[in-house]
Design a protein around this motif. Structure first.
Motif, PDB file in Angstrom:
ATOM      1  N   LYS A  34     -15.855 -62.280 -77.692  1.00  0.00           N
ATOM      2  CA  LYS A  34     -15.527 -61.670 -78.976  1.00  0.00           C
ATOM      3  C   LYS A  34     -15.957 -60.208 -78.925  1.00  0.00           C
ATOM      4  O   LYS A  34     -17.035 -59.887 -78.433  1.00  0.00           O
ATOM      5  CB  LYS A  34     -16.283 -62.415 -80.079  1.00  0.00           C
ATOM      6  CG  LYS A  34     -15.920 -62.022 -81.477  1.00  0.00           C
ATOM      7  CD  LYS A  34     -16.619 -62.938 -82.477  1.00  0.00           C
ATOM      8  CE  LYS A  34     -16.182 -62.599 -83.882  1.00  0.00           C
ATOM      9  NZ  LYS A  34     -16.729 -63.525 -84.856  1.00  0.00           N
ATOM     10  N   GLY A  35     -15.099 -59.336 -79.437  1.00  0.00           N
ATOM     11  CA  GLY A  35     -15.439 -57.918 -79.466  1.00  0.00           C
ATOM     12  C   GLY A  35     -14.585 -57.105 -78.519  1.00  0.00           C
ATOM     13  O   GLY A  35     -13.496 -57.530 -78.129  1.00  0.00           O
ATOM     14  N   LYS A  36     -15.102 -55.954 -78.140  1.00  0.00           N
ATOM     15  CA  LYS A  36     -14.324 -54.997 -77.359  1.00  0.00           C
ATOM     16  C   LYS A  36     -14.864 -54.809 -75.945  1.00  0.00           C
ATOM     17  O   LYS A  36     -16.064 -54.719 -75.728  1.00  0.00           O
ATOM     18  CB  LYS A  36     -14.310 -53.647 -78.063  1.00  0.00           C
ATOM     19  CG  LYS A  36     -13.652 -53.706 -79.426  1.00  0.00           C
ATOM     20  CD  LYS A  36     -13.339 -52.326 -79.933  1.00  0.00           C
ATOM     21  CE  LYS A  36     -12.688 -52.385 -81.297  1.00  0.00           C
ATOM     22  NZ  LYS A  36     -11.608 -53.331 -81.422  1.00  0.00           N
ATOM     23  N   LEU A  37     -13.907 -54.739 -75.012  1.00  0.00           N
ATOM     24  CA  LEU A  37     -14.253 -54.346 -73.657  1.00  0.00           C
ATOM     25  C   LEU A  37     -14.670 -52.882 -73.686  1.00  0.00           C
ATOM     26  O   LEU A  37     -14.103 -52.093 -74.436  1.00  0.00           O
ATOM     27  CB  LEU A  37     -13.066 -54.539 -72.708  1.00  0.00           C
ATOM     28  CG  LEU A  37     -12.838 -55.935 -72.139  1.00  0.00           C
ATOM     29  CD1 LEU A  37     -13.936 -56.330 -71.171  1.00  0.00           C
ATOM     30  CD2 LEU A  37     -12.617 -56.983 -73.168  1.00  0.00           C
ATOM     31  N   GLY A  38     -15.658 -52.544 -72.888  1.00  0.00           N
ATOM     32  CA  GLY A  38     -16.173 -51.178 -72.885  1.00  0.00           C
ATOM     33  C   GLY A  38     -17.243 -50.978 -73.935  1.00  0.00           C
ATOM     34  O   GLY A  38     -17.831 -49.906 -74.048  1.00  0.00           O
ATOM     35  N   ASP A  41     -10.392 -50.339 -67.421  1.00  0.00           N
ATOM     36  CA  ASP A  41     -10.365 -51.473 -66.504  1.00  0.00           C
ATOM     37  C   ASP A  41      -9.623 -52.690 -67.049  1.00  0.00           C
ATOM     38  O   ASP A  41      -9.885 -53.817 -66.632  1.00  0.00           O
ATOM     39  CB  ASP A  41     -11.794 -51.863 -66.109  1.00  0.00           C
ATOM     40  CG  ASP A  41     -12.417 -50.870 -65.143  1.00  0.00           C
ATOM     41  OD1 ASP A  41     -11.650 -50.223 -64.392  1.00  0.00           O
ATOM     42  OD2 ASP A  41     -13.648 -50.742 -65.132  1.00  0.00           O
ATOM     43  N   GLY A  42      -8.670 -52.472 -67.951  1.00  0.00           N
ATOM     44  CA  GLY A  42      -7.868 -53.578 -68.470  1.00  0.00           C
ATOM     45  C   GLY A  42      -7.210 -54.400 -67.370  1.00  0.00           C
ATOM     46  O   GLY A  42      -7.227 -55.628 -67.417  1.00  0.00           O
ATOM     47  N   PRO A  43      -6.636 -53.745 -66.330  1.00  0.00           N
ATOM     48  CA  PRO A  43      -6.037 -54.534 -65.255  1.00  0.00           C
ATOM     49  C   PRO A  43      -7.037 -55.446 -64.538  1.00  0.00           C
ATOM     50  O   PRO A  43      -6.683 -56.559 -64.150  1.00  0.00           O
ATOM     51  CB  PRO A  43      -5.481 -53.461 -64.305  1.00  0.00           C
ATOM     52  CG  PRO A  43      -5.163 -52.309 -65.225  1.00  0.00           C
ATOM     53  CD  PRO A  43      -6.301 -52.321 -66.228  1.00  0.00           C
ATOM     54  N   LYS A  44      -8.276 -54.991 -64.380  1.00  0.00           N
ATOM     55  CA  LYS A  44      -9.302 -55.856 -63.767  1.00  0.00           C
ATOM     56  C   LYS A  44      -9.572 -57.063 -64.651  1.00  0.00           C
ATOM     57  O   LYS A  44      -9.748 -58.179 -64.155  1.00  0.00           O
ATOM     58  CB  LYS A  44     -10.598 -55.082 -63.545  1.00  0.00           C
ATOM     59  CG  LYS A  44     -10.521 -54.058 -62.447  1.00  0.00           C
ATOM     60  CD  LYS A  44     -11.857 -53.354 -62.284  1.00  0.00           C
ATOM     61  CE  LYS A  44     -11.768 -52.254 -61.255  1.00  0.00           C
ATOM     62  NZ  LYS A  44     -13.024 -51.482 -61.171  1.00  0.00           N
ATOM     63  N   SER A  88      -8.635 -56.092 -76.045  1.00  0.00           N
ATOM     64  CA  SER A  88      -9.284 -55.366 -77.135  1.00  0.00           C
ATOM     65  C   SER A  88     -10.364 -54.496 -76.512  1.00  0.00           C
ATOM     66  O   SER A  88     -11.291 -54.997 -75.873  1.00  0.00           O
ATOM     67  CB  SER A  88      -9.892 -56.352 -78.139  1.00  0.00           C
ATOM     68  OG  SER A  88     -10.497 -55.651 -79.198  1.00  0.00           O
ATOM     69  N   SER A  89     -10.226 -53.183 -76.677  1.00  0.00           N
ATOM     70  CA  SER A  89     -11.127 -52.282 -75.961  1.00  0.00           C
ATOM     71  C   SER A  89     -11.320 -50.962 -76.683  1.00  0.00           C
ATOM     72  O   SER A  89     -10.530 -50.589 -77.552  1.00  0.00           O
ATOM     73  CB  SER A  89     -10.576 -52.020 -74.548  1.00  0.00           C
ATOM     74  OG  SER A  89      -9.268 -51.498 -74.607  1.00  0.00           O
ATOM     75  N   VAL A  90     -12.379 -50.289 -76.285  1.00  0.00           N
ATOM     76  CA  VAL A  90     -12.622 -48.933 -76.788  1.00  0.00           C
ATOM     77  C   VAL A  90     -11.605 -48.007 -76.116  1.00  0.00           C
ATOM     78  O   VAL A  90     -11.097 -48.327 -75.026  1.00  0.00           O
ATOM     79  CB  VAL A  90     -14.073 -48.474 -76.512  1.00  0.00           C
ATOM     80  CG1 VAL A  90     -15.069 -49.376 -77.238  1.00  0.00           C
ATOM     81  CG2 VAL A  90     -14.378 -48.401 -75.037  1.00  0.00           C
ATOM     82  N   PRO A  91     -11.266 -46.878 -76.738  1.00  0.00           N
ATOM     83  CA  PRO A  91     -10.224 -46.004 -76.175  1.00  0.00           C
ATOM     84  C   PRO A  91     -10.485 -45.529 -74.749  1.00  0.00           C
ATOM     85  O   PRO A  91      -9.541 -45.306 -73.995  1.00  0.00           O
ATOM     86  CB  PRO A  91     -10.200 -44.824 -77.145  1.00  0.00           C
ATOM     87  CG  PRO A  91     -10.674 -45.393 -78.440  1.00  0.00           C
ATOM     88  CD  PRO A  91     -11.714 -46.417 -78.054  1.00  0.00           C
ATOM     89  N   VAL A 136      -7.625 -54.004 -81.764  1.00  0.00           N
ATOM     90  CA  VAL A 136      -8.170 -55.243 -82.340  1.00  0.00           C
ATOM     91  C   VAL A 136      -7.183 -56.381 -82.097  1.00  0.00           C
ATOM     92  O   VAL A 136      -5.972 -56.159 -82.010  1.00  0.00           O
ATOM     93  CB  VAL A 136      -8.472 -55.078 -83.849  1.00  0.00           C
ATOM     94  CG1 VAL A 136      -7.205 -54.935 -84.668  1.00  0.00           C
ATOM     95  CG2 VAL A 136      -9.352 -56.195 -84.361  1.00  0.00           C
ATOM     96  N   LEU A 137      -7.726 -57.595 -81.964  1.00  0.00           N
ATOM     97  CA  LEU A 137      -6.917 -58.803 -81.822  1.00  0.00           C
ATOM     98  C   LEU A 137      -7.342 -59.801 -82.894  1.00  0.00           C
ATOM     99  O   LEU A 137      -8.438 -59.678 -83.464  1.00  0.00           O
ATOM    100  CB  LEU A 137      -7.115 -59.417 -80.423  1.00  0.00           C
ATOM    101  CG  LEU A 137      -6.478 -58.646 -79.271  1.00  0.00           C
ATOM    102  CD1 LEU A 137      -6.986 -59.172 -77.937  1.00  0.00           C
ATOM    103  CD2 LEU A 137      -4.961 -58.732 -79.344  1.00  0.00           C
ATOM    104  N   PRO A 138      -6.522 -60.815 -83.174  1.00  0.00           N
ATOM    105  CA  PRO A 138      -6.897 -61.810 -84.180  1.00  0.00           C
ATOM    106  C   PRO A 138      -8.267 -62.425 -83.874  1.00  0.00           C
ATOM    107  O   PRO A 138      -8.622 -62.647 -82.711  1.00  0.00           O
ATOM    108  CB  PRO A 138      -5.789 -62.864 -84.064  1.00  0.00           C
ATOM    109  CG  PRO A 138      -4.607 -62.105 -83.540  1.00  0.00           C
ATOM    110  CD  PRO A 138      -5.190 -61.084 -82.607  1.00  0.00           C
ATOM    111  N   LEU A 139      -9.025 -62.683 -84.928  1.00  0.00           N
ATOM    112  CA  LEU A 139     -10.360 -63.295 -84.854  1.00  0.00           C
ATOM    113  C   LEU A 139     -11.370 -62.442 -84.091  1.00  0.00           C
ATOM    114  O   LEU A 139     -12.431 -62.918 -83.728  1.00  0.00           O
ATOM    115  CB  LEU A 139     -10.293 -64.701 -84.229  1.00  0.00           C
ATOM    116  CG  LEU A 139      -9.308 -65.697 -84.842  1.00  0.00           C
ATOM    117  CD1 LEU A 139      -9.313 -66.995 -84.049  1.00  0.00           C
ATOM    118  CD2 LEU A 139      -9.632 -65.938 -86.299  1.00  0.00           C
TER     119      LEU A 139
END
Length: 155
Positions: A53-57, A108-111, A101-104, A139-142
């Protein structure tokens, strides 16, 4: 009786969960001809709890993101199983789409998405190699960290 793909998953200790019900005005999958399109699946475990839950990065590491993407892929296959009754009817994994879901500044989304891609190759071997798109989102659901959708050629 389970086919060879499900046997492989069982041997790996993977049990496909009951597919999640849609949370809005859509269906979990659509089949048209030999194509099966699976709606985006969140990283929910068998109890319906988010794996990440939350954001990558920020609060989610790449490793936890990969685990979340893998769980999304397991949920995609649960929808495929519901649609076809037998995963051996998958001729080819055509495409996966990943939403991270990530900070700007997270690059590393592909990883992260490799968690889902690697799982499909594990499940289907060469038939699991696919085209892919990975998109960072705010953001994504939940507040899920990852969502994955899929397209399959089926018999």
């Amino acid at each position: 009786m389970a086919g060879s793909v499900e046997k492989k998953l069982t041997d790996l200790g993977i049990v496909l969960p009951t597919p999640a019900s849609p949370i809005a005005n859509y269906v979990g999958f659509v089949r048209t001809g030999s194509l099966l399109v699976v709606s985006g699946q969140l990283c929910l475990d068998a109890e319906g709890k988010l794996v990440a839950k939350g954001k990558l990065g920020a609060e989610v590491s790449v490793e936890d993101g990969q685990k979340a993407a893998r769980m999304c892929a397991i949920n995609v296959l649960a929808q495929v199983k519901a649609a076809l009754g037998d995963l051996d009817k998958v001729v080819r994994v055509v495409r996966l789409g990943g939403f991270i879901s990530s900070v700007p500044s997270f690059l590393d989304g592909p990883k992260v998405m490799n968690g889902a891609s690697d799982f499909m190759v594990t499940a289907f071997a060469e038939k699991g190699r696919h085209a892919r798109t990975t998109i960072g989102v705010s953001v994504l659901p939940l507040d899920a960290a990852v969502e994955v959708e899929g397209m399959f050629e089926v018999s």
